[in-house]
Design a protein around this motif. Structure first.
Motif, mmCIF file in Angstrom:
data_model
loop_
_atom_site.group_PDB
_atom_site.id
_atom_site.type_symbol
_atom_site.label_atom_id
_atom_site.label_comp_id
_atom_site.label_asym_id
_atom_site.label_seq_id
_atom_site.Cartn_x
_atom_site.Cartn_y
_atom_site.Cartn_z
ATOM 1 N N TYR A 55 8.610 -15.986 -8.722
ATOM 2 C CA TYR A 55 9.094 -15.279 -7.541
ATOM 3 C C TYR A 55 9.005 -13.771 -7.740
ATOM 4 O O TYR A 55 8.509 -13.032 -6.892
ATOM 5 N N THR A 56 9.494 -13.331 -8.910
ATOM 6 C CA THR A 56 9.478 -11.888 -9.200
ATOM 7 C C THR A 56 8.064 -11.343 -9.089
ATOM 8 O O THR A 56 7.830 -10.281 -8.512
ATOM 9 N N HIS A 57 7.125 -12.060 -9.669
ATOM 10 C CA HIS A 57 5.751 -11.578 -9.666
ATOM 11 C C HIS A 57 5.135 -11.601 -8.269
ATOM 12 O O HIS A 57 4.350 -10.712 -7.911
ATOM 13 N N VAL A 58 5.466 -12.614 -7.477
ATOM 14 C CA VAL A 58 4.939 -12.667 -6.101
ATOM 15 C C VAL A 58 5.442 -11.461 -5.310
ATOM 16 O O VAL A 58 4.674 -10.785 -4.614
ATOM 17 N N VAL A 59 6.720 -11.186 -5.458
ATOM 18 C CA VAL A 59 7.281 -10.030 -4.749
ATOM 19 C C VAL A 59 6.609 -8.752 -5.225
ATOM 20 O O VAL A 59 6.265 -7.872 -4.432
ATOM 21 N N TRP A 60 6.409 -8.657 -6.506
ATOM 22 C CA TRP A 60 5.788 -7.448 -7.048
ATOM 23 C C TRP A 60 4.383 -7.246 -6.484
ATOM 24 O O TRP A 60 4.020 -6.136 -6.084
ATOM 25 N N VAL A 61 3.572 -8.317 -6.483
ATOM 26 C CA VAL A 61 2.205 -8.130 -5.985
ATOM 27 C C VAL A 61 2.213 -7.801 -4.488
ATOM 28 O O VAL A 61 1.371 -7.046 -4.008
ATOM 29 N N LEU A 62 3.163 -8.391 -3.764
ATOM 30 C CA LEU A 62 3.245 -8.062 -2.335
ATOM 31 C C LEU A 62 3.549 -6.583 -2.168
ATOM 32 O O LEU A 62 2.918 -5.870 -1.390
ATOM 33 N N GLY A 63 4.525 -6.110 -2.931
ATOM 34 C CA GLY A 63 4.884 -4.702 -2.794
ATOM 35 C C GLY A 63 3.726 -3.792 -3.191
ATOM 36 O O GLY A 63 3.449 -2.791 -2.554
ATOM 37 N N GLU A 64 3.028 -4.173 -4.234
ATOM 38 C CA GLU A 64 2.012 -3.284 -4.785
ATOM 39 C C GLU A 64 0.730 -3.278 -3.982
ATOM 40 O O GLU A 64 0.120 -2.220 -3.782
ATOM 41 N N TYR A 65 0.290 -4.449 -3.541
ATOM 42 C CA TYR A 65 -1.075 -4.548 -2.996
ATOM 43 C C TYR A 65 -1.156 -4.769 -1.487
ATOM 44 O O TYR A 65 -2.246 -4.887 -0.944
ATOM 45 N N LEU A 66 -0.004 -4.877 -0.821
ATOM 46 C CA LEU A 66 -0.081 -5.053 0.621
ATOM 47 C C LEU A 66 -0.174 -3.671 1.256
ATOM 48 O O LEU A 66 0.803 -3.132 1.765
ATOM 49 N N SER A 67 -1.349 -3.072 1.184
ATOM 50 C CA SER A 67 -1.505 -1.743 1.759
ATOM 51 C C SER A 67 -2.936 -1.551 2.239
ATOM 52 O O SER A 67 -3.847 -2.271 1.830
ATOM 53 N N VAL A 68 -3.094 -0.551 3.096
ATOM 54 C CA VAL A 68 -4.420 -0.314 3.680
ATOM 55 C C VAL A 68 -5.416 0.113 2.620
ATOM 56 O O VAL A 68 -6.605 -0.191 2.705
ATOM 57 N N SER A 69 -4.925 0.825 1.600
ATOM 58 C CA SER A 69 -5.871 1.294 0.578
ATOM 59 C C SER A 69 -6.447 0.137 -0.234
ATOM 60 O O SER A 69 -7.510 0.249 -0.828
ATOM 61 N N CYS A 70 -5.750 -1.013 -0.260
ATOM 62 C CA CYS A 70 -6.286 -2.165 -0.982
ATOM 63 C C CYS A 70 -7.177 -3.012 -0.099
ATOM 64 O O CYS A 70 -8.116 -3.645 -0.559
ATOM 65 N N ASP A 71 -6.810 -3.090 1.168
ATOM 66 C CA ASP A 71 -7.614 -3.918 2.077
ATOM 67 C C ASP A 71 -7.428 -3.370 3.479
ATOM 68 O O ASP A 71 -6.299 -3.291 3.968
ATOM 69 N N SER A 72 -8.537 -3.018 4.111
ATOM 70 C CA SER A 72 -8.410 -2.358 5.418
ATOM 71 C C SER A 72 -7.845 -3.268 6.500
ATOM 72 O O SER A 72 -7.463 -2.802 7.564
ATOM 73 N N ARG A 73 -7.777 -4.578 6.219
ATOM 74 C CA ARG A 73 -7.248 -5.491 7.232
ATOM 75 C C ARG A 73 -5.720 -5.446 7.296
ATOM 76 O O ARG A 73 -5.099 -6.093 8.114
ATOM 77 N N CYS A 74 -5.134 -4.687 6.380
ATOM 78 C CA CYS A 74 -3.680 -4.667 6.348
ATOM 79 C C CYS A 74 -3.129 -3.874 7.524
ATOM 80 O O CYS A 74 -3.324 -2.670 7.616
ATOM 81 N N SER A 75 -2.416 -4.531 8.431
ATOM 82 C CA SER A 75 -1.920 -3.854 9.630
ATOM 83 C C SER A 75 -0.456 -3.505 9.484
ATOM 84 O O SER A 75 0.232 -4.014 8.599
ATOM 85 N N VAL A 76 0.004 -2.649 10.374
ATOM 86 C CA VAL A 76 1.416 -2.264 10.366
ATOM 87 C C VAL A 76 2.282 -3.490 10.609
ATOM 88 O O VAL A 76 3.339 -3.665 10.015
ATOM 89 N N LEU A 118 -6.945 -9.894 -2.342
ATOM 90 C CA LEU A 118 -6.458 -11.273 -2.267
ATOM 91 C C LEU A 118 -5.060 -11.338 -1.655
ATOM 92 O O LEU A 118 -4.697 -12.317 -0.997
ATOM 93 N N VAL A 119 -4.294 -10.302 -1.902
ATOM 94 C CA VAL A 119 -2.904 -10.332 -1.447
ATOM 95 C C VAL A 119 -2.856 -10.328 0.083
ATOM 96 O O VAL A 119 -2.124 -11.107 0.704
ATOM 97 N N VAL A 120 -3.661 -9.462 0.675
ATOM 98 C CA VAL A 120 -3.703 -9.448 2.142
ATOM 99 C C VAL A 120 -4.278 -10.758 2.668
ATOM 100 O O VAL A 120 -3.800 -11.354 3.620
ATOM 101 N N ASP A 121 -5.295 -11.212 1.964
ATOM 102 C CA ASP A 121 -5.958 -12.461 2.329
ATOM 103 C C ASP A 121 -4.995 -13.634 2.388
ATOM 104 O O ASP A 121 -4.988 -14.434 3.310
ATOM 105 N N GLN A 122 -4.167 -13.734 1.368
ATOM 106 C CA GLN A 122 -3.265 -14.878 1.235
ATOM 107 C C GLN A 122 -1.844 -14.510 1.619
ATOM 108 O O GLN A 122 -0.887 -15.163 1.185
ATOM 109 N N SER A 123 -1.735 -13.463 2.420
ATOM 110 C CA SER A 123 -0.382 -12.955 2.695
ATOM 111 C C SER A 123 0.503 -14.004 3.346
ATOM 112 O O SER A 123 1.692 -14.081 3.069
ATOM 113 N N HIS A 124 -0.090 -14.843 4.147
ATOM 114 C CA HIS A 124 0.724 -15.841 4.840
ATOM 115 C C HIS A 124 1.435 -16.756 3.845
ATOM 116 O O HIS A 124 2.643 -16.966 3.907
ATOM 117 N N GLU A 125 0.633 -17.288 2.895
ATOM 118 C CA GLU A 125 1.218 -18.213 1.929
ATOM 119 C C GLU A 125 2.172 -17.511 0.977
ATOM 120 O O GLU A 125 3.218 -18.039 0.613
#
Lengths: 802, 200
Positions: free
Chosen positions: A644-665, A619-626
């Motif tokens: 805010y703290t939690h949004v930053v945390w989820v971005l840091g934790e789940y914005l990675s290729v291992s969570c979603d292959s659509r995650c680009s550099v 979901l994090v990659v999916d909704q990364s824009h928002e």
């Protein structure tokens, strides 16, 4: 009303000294040994009662006193009966002197003695013996013709049936069913109590029996019921009243009595025979062929039909019109119960119930009577193939919309929903769309009904309406305020010059804002998730933020949100969950400004966001824009710190290729840059005026997130390291514009150092900060290396255990 | 059936904590529920009585809380009435109903109907499937009689010193917790008996 006098009396009673108490006992004993009933005896007994009941710890009386008081139970003076029963109920029998329930003395038992026996029963067997004796007493007394003194028998038997149905036997049930039939259907139709139709000059010889009358004064043309009146009443007419009062419960519970050894089979057979007979004699009234239970059912059916007809008459007194309503409720409930047992009765009953519905449906003062009718339709509507739409329009439409402030109706309606949830979800499609209306009960009187809504809310969550429901829950305090305005608008004259609500009332009535309020007051879901001008609405209602009802309502919303999310998360698809995240982000700044409300809602949002992302990291990659849009707005750090703290945390934790292959550099870099900008901004200047310094948690979370992102795209490491090393050289002793507390600063700097050291070895940093899934969620049985020893061990254990 | 009838305070009492309620009269109908419940361990009679008193206290506290929340929400000022104005006091009384969940405090789910007359509450706890219209009417009637026969709008403590009158009242209008369908004639007849008792 409640005075210091009462308080001190209770205190005195509790604090009485043992010596004084003993003196009191001996004085009382002397009084009781005397032959006369004096005021002093009564007062002393009453005082004894106060002393015994003032404390929750039980006292025992001296045996002689206990014996004397027990003897008073059969006194001819009712005051002595009452007091002795009450005193003995507050104490315990002396050991060895417990009541023997098998003794045959209770045919003379009065109501107060019966109360004592009931309260001191120690087992089901005791209750069973009591029951046998009471029924025996009925036979004996009826022969003597003094049935009015039996008035307590049916209530006591009903109590035993309530608490311990197994204490009654089939025999008891058969006997009583027969008696009930007699009293219900064949009570005298003439007035009792020596009423005569003659005037002044009539003597006893010309005293003719006067027929009973209906509530509107006309002479009664049918059998006696609770809605018949007379100058006086005969004993069997009294028993008619008691019989009807216990009837519904009797019909509900008489099946759960204990079956004798051989009666089980015969019982089944008689049920089958009974129903065959009643189908055959569907319109005949010769029910003498029926076994007692079935006969009682038939008579109950006739009684209820008569009550329904009698309720249409215009009674003269308020107590009677109220009784008519109560009788209607009872009659419909009994008919419902009787039809459940014998489905063939449905066809005879429905015309009557349907006619009643048509008669009452337009009169909202009969709303509480219409609820049992709705229940009847729900249970038997399908059998009779009747269209129930108008019923549901009332229950889900008019009742909540117009009668939201009636607490008894709310209680009964919500109970009806709770008990019939499965049925409603199956047969009444408008139920799940009616939550805007149903929630009006909650918005008006939250403390009384929040418990019911906690049970009902899961059933109102559907994929199609979940988002709208979330918006509605968040705006419950607004609904509360609007309902108050609507209620006042109806009650107050327009020219009232009293207090504040008047300004809001104007807004409520003005055409430019009408649409906003009408949206909140809508009856059905489906016309839109929420409105555009929500912020206008919140501004208008800011005045209402301290109204008690609104505050009480706001306190229930967090709980309901938890229940909502618990329900929606199980089985929801990614699309819906993504939408919910967006709603949370959007609404975090769009809430009615009630103290503590916004903070509580933010807390719920934070925890739910975390939960959603843990379950569905993609979901994090999916909704990364928002999410990035939210995280990039520095102002959110200050006024929505928790989220805010939690949004930053989820971005840091789940914005990675291992969570979603659509995650680009590119995505990682863009996120990094967004967060970096915010971090620079908040650590370079003082917070804007009116806000406090951000908590250390925000800053450390930002730093950790940046480090995590850098560990996935090693080009970013130098940038982070640069910032972190600058942080190291910060003057720890001094105070910074963005962090005034020394301990906080130490924590931040320490964390910065740890991250900086970690990032010096990028490979290590990657495994620590972005652990591969087989480390964070090991499934050892799938790993080729780990699996073999595990399998071998399992097989060995199995073979050893055989 | 009605499980119990209570008269208790709904105003702050100095000797008690803030949310607590002093029970002035309580009558629990029927056998103790723990003798037939599968869950309760073997309790001694003293323990059973203690448990029952505690359950009554729980109900009183919950009703007290409900009354104060309801009064706060409605914002209506409390009308002080004096002896002789019983009908007015009853008219101005707040009323409501709470759901008592199974186990809290009775084994089965119950509905507690309450009437708040100034500083006192009159509560009827009945089974959840009971005819609440009838129960409401009965509660109002009982309250009216209590207010009148025990002069409760005054400063006296008759509710404590003459509790046998409430017992007698209940034995007629709510025998063993049974709600009765009484039209005005039957009610009059019973009320005459009650009045005769009170006159002694």
């Amino acid at each position: 009303m409640y005075s210091h006098g009462s308080e001190s009396l209770i205190k005195q009673a509790r604090d009485i000294q043992e010596s004084e108490l003993q003196k009191f006992y001996s004085r009382l004993l002397k009084l009781l040994q005397g032959k006369e009933l004096s005021h002093e005896t009564i007062d002393s007994l009453q005082r004894l009662l106060l002393i015994l009941s003032a404390t929750k710890y039980t006292q025992r009386l001296p045996p002689e006193l206990q014996k004397r008081i027990t003897a008073l139970l059969s006194s001819s003076a009712e005051q002595l009966q009452v007091l002795s029963s009450a005193v003995l109920r507050e104490t315990l029998p002396s050991p060895g002197h417990e009541v023997n329930y098998n003794q045959e003395k209770t045919s003379l038992m009065n109501s107060h003695a019966a109360a004592l026996l009931l309260s001191q029963a120690r087992s089901r067997a005791d209750l069973s013996s009591l029951c046998t004796q009471l029924i025996h007493g009925l036979e004996v007394r009826q022969a003597e013709g003094s049935a009015h003194s039996l008035s307590h028998t049916l209530p006591v038997i009903n109590t035993i049936l309530t608490h311990s149905p197994e204490s009654l036997s089939e025999e008891h049930v058969t006997l009583l069913s027969k008696k009930l039939v007699d009293w219900l259907r064949y009570a005298s139709i003439t007035q009792g109590g020596g009423a005569s139709s003659g005037g002044f000059f009539t003597g006893p010889r010309s005293r003719q029996p006067v027929p009973i009358a209906e509530l509107d004064g006309t002479v009664s043309g049918d059998f006696f019921t609770v809605l018949c009146v007379g100058q006086g009443f005969t004993d069997d007419q009294w028993m008619n009243v008691y019989s009807f009062s216990v009837l519904r419960h009797w019909l509900l519970a008489y099946h759960s009595v204990s079956n004798g050894n051989t009666t089980a089979d015969t019982d089944d057979r008689s049920e089958v025979d009974g129903s065959v007979v009643s189908m055959v004699s569907a319109t005949s009234s010769s029910s003498r062929l029926l076994p007692p239970k079935e006969r009682l059912r038939e008579k109950a059916f006739q009684y209820c039909q008569r009550l329904i007809e009698q309720s249409d008459r215009k009674a003269h007194k308020r107590i009677d019109t109220d009784l008519q309503k109560a009788c209607l409720v009872e009659a419909v409930c009994i008919l419902d119960c009787v039809c459940e047992e014998d489905a063939s009765l449905v066809f005879r009953t429905f015309p009557c119930v349907k006619a009643l519905f048509s008669r009452l449906s337009s009169d909202l003062t009969f709303a509480r009577v219409l609820l049992p009718i709705a229940q009847f339709y729900l249970h038997h509507g399908e059998t009779a193939a009747v269209d129930c739409e108008s019923v549901w329009n009332l229950v889900f439409g008019r009742f909540p919309a117009e009668l939201f402030n009636e607490h008894f109706l709310a209680h009964e309606l919500l109970r009806f929903l709770r008990l019939n949830l499965e049925s409603l979800q199956l047969r009444v499609p408008q139920y799940t769309k009616s939550f805007p209306n149903l929630l009006k009960f909650l918005a008006w009187d939250s403390p009384a009904v929040v418990c019911d809504f906690a049970d009902l809310l899961p059933s109102l969550v559907t994929t199609g309406t979940a988002v709208e429901l979330l918006h509605t829950l968040l705006d419950l305090p607004c609904l509360s305020a609007t309902l108050i305005l609507q209620h006042r608008s109806a009650c107050l004259p327009i020219s009232d010059t009293g207090g504040r609500p008047l300004l809001l009332l104007d807004a409520f009535r003005s055409p430019s804002y009408r649409g906003l309020f009408l949206f909140l007051l809508r009856g059905e879901a489906g016309s839109g998730d929420t409105i555009d001008r929500l912020s206008t609405l919140h501004e208008l209602l800011a005045e209402a933020a301290d109204w008690p009802r609104v505050v009480q309502c706001a306190q229930t919303v967090p709980v309901l949100l938890y229940i909502f999310f618990n329900t929606v998360i199980t089985g929801a698809d990614d699309k819906l969950l993504a939408h919910l995240i967006l709603v949370m982000l959007e609404r975090s700044s769009l809430l009615l400004n009630i103290p503590k409300y916004i903070k509580e809602i933010h807390r719920v949002f934070s925890s739910q966001l975390l939960r959603l992302c843990k379950l569905h990291p993609s979901l994090v990659v999916d909704q990364s824009h928002e999410l990035l849009e939210f995280a990039g707005a520095t102002v959110n750090v200050y006024n929505k710190e928790d989220i805010y703290t939690h949004v930053v945390w989820v971005l840091g934790e789940y914005l990675s290729v291992s969570c979603d292959s659509r995650c680009s550099v590119r995505l990682i870099t863009s996120c990094f840059e967004t967060l970096e900008a915010v971090l620079f901004e908040i650590t370079s200047s003082a917070p804007p005026p009116g806000t406090v310094c951000p908590a250390p948690r925000v800053i450390t979370t930002l730093m950790s997130a940046l480090a995590k992102l850098a560990s996935r795209s090693h080009d970013l490491i130098p940038r982070v390291s640069l910032f972190l090393s600058k942080l190291k050289s910060v003057n720890r002793g001094g105070s910074l514009p963005w962090c005034t507390n020394e301990d906080d600063l130490t924590a931040i700097v320490t964390r910065g150092e740890e991250l900086w050291s970690l990032l010096k070895a990028p490979g290590v940093a990657q495994s620590v900060l972005t652990p591969p899934p087989y480390i964070s969620t090991p499934q050892w049985h799938r790993d080729t290396n780990m699996a073999t020893p595990l399998r071998l061990r399992a097989l060995t254990n199995l073979t050893h255990s055989m | 059936m009605v499980r119990c009838f209570l008269i208790h305070t709904v105003c702050p009492v100095s000797a008690l904590g803030p949310g607590e309620s002093r029970v002035l009269y309580s009558r629990v109908f029927g056998p103790d529920e723990s003798i037939v419940s599968e869950q309760s361990p073997e309790l001694s009679p003293e323990e059973r009585r203690l448990l029952q008193k505690e359950k009554v206290a729980v109900v009183a506290r919950q009703v007290r809380s409900s009354v104060s929340l309801s009064r706060e929400a409605s914002g209506r000022p409390l009308v002080e009435t004096v002896p002789g104005e019983e009908a007015l006091a009853l008219q101005e009384a707040d009323s409501g109903v709470i759901r008592l969940r199974a186990g809290d405090p009775f084994d089965a789910e119950m509905s507690a109907l309450w009437l708040g007359v100034q500083s006192l509450g009159f509560t009827l706890v009945c089974e959840s499937h009971e005819n609440l219209l009838l129960a409401e009417g009965t509660l109002r009637n009982l309250t009216r009689h209590c207010l009148e026969h025990l002069h409760m709008l005054g400063q006296g403590s008759e509710v404590l010193l003459r509790s046998n009158r409430v017992d007698a009242l209940l034995s007629r209008l709510l025998p063993h917790g049974q709600l009765l369908f009484l039209n005005h004639r039957f009610a009059q007849s019973l009320e005459k008996e009650v009045a005769a008792y009170m006159a002694k």
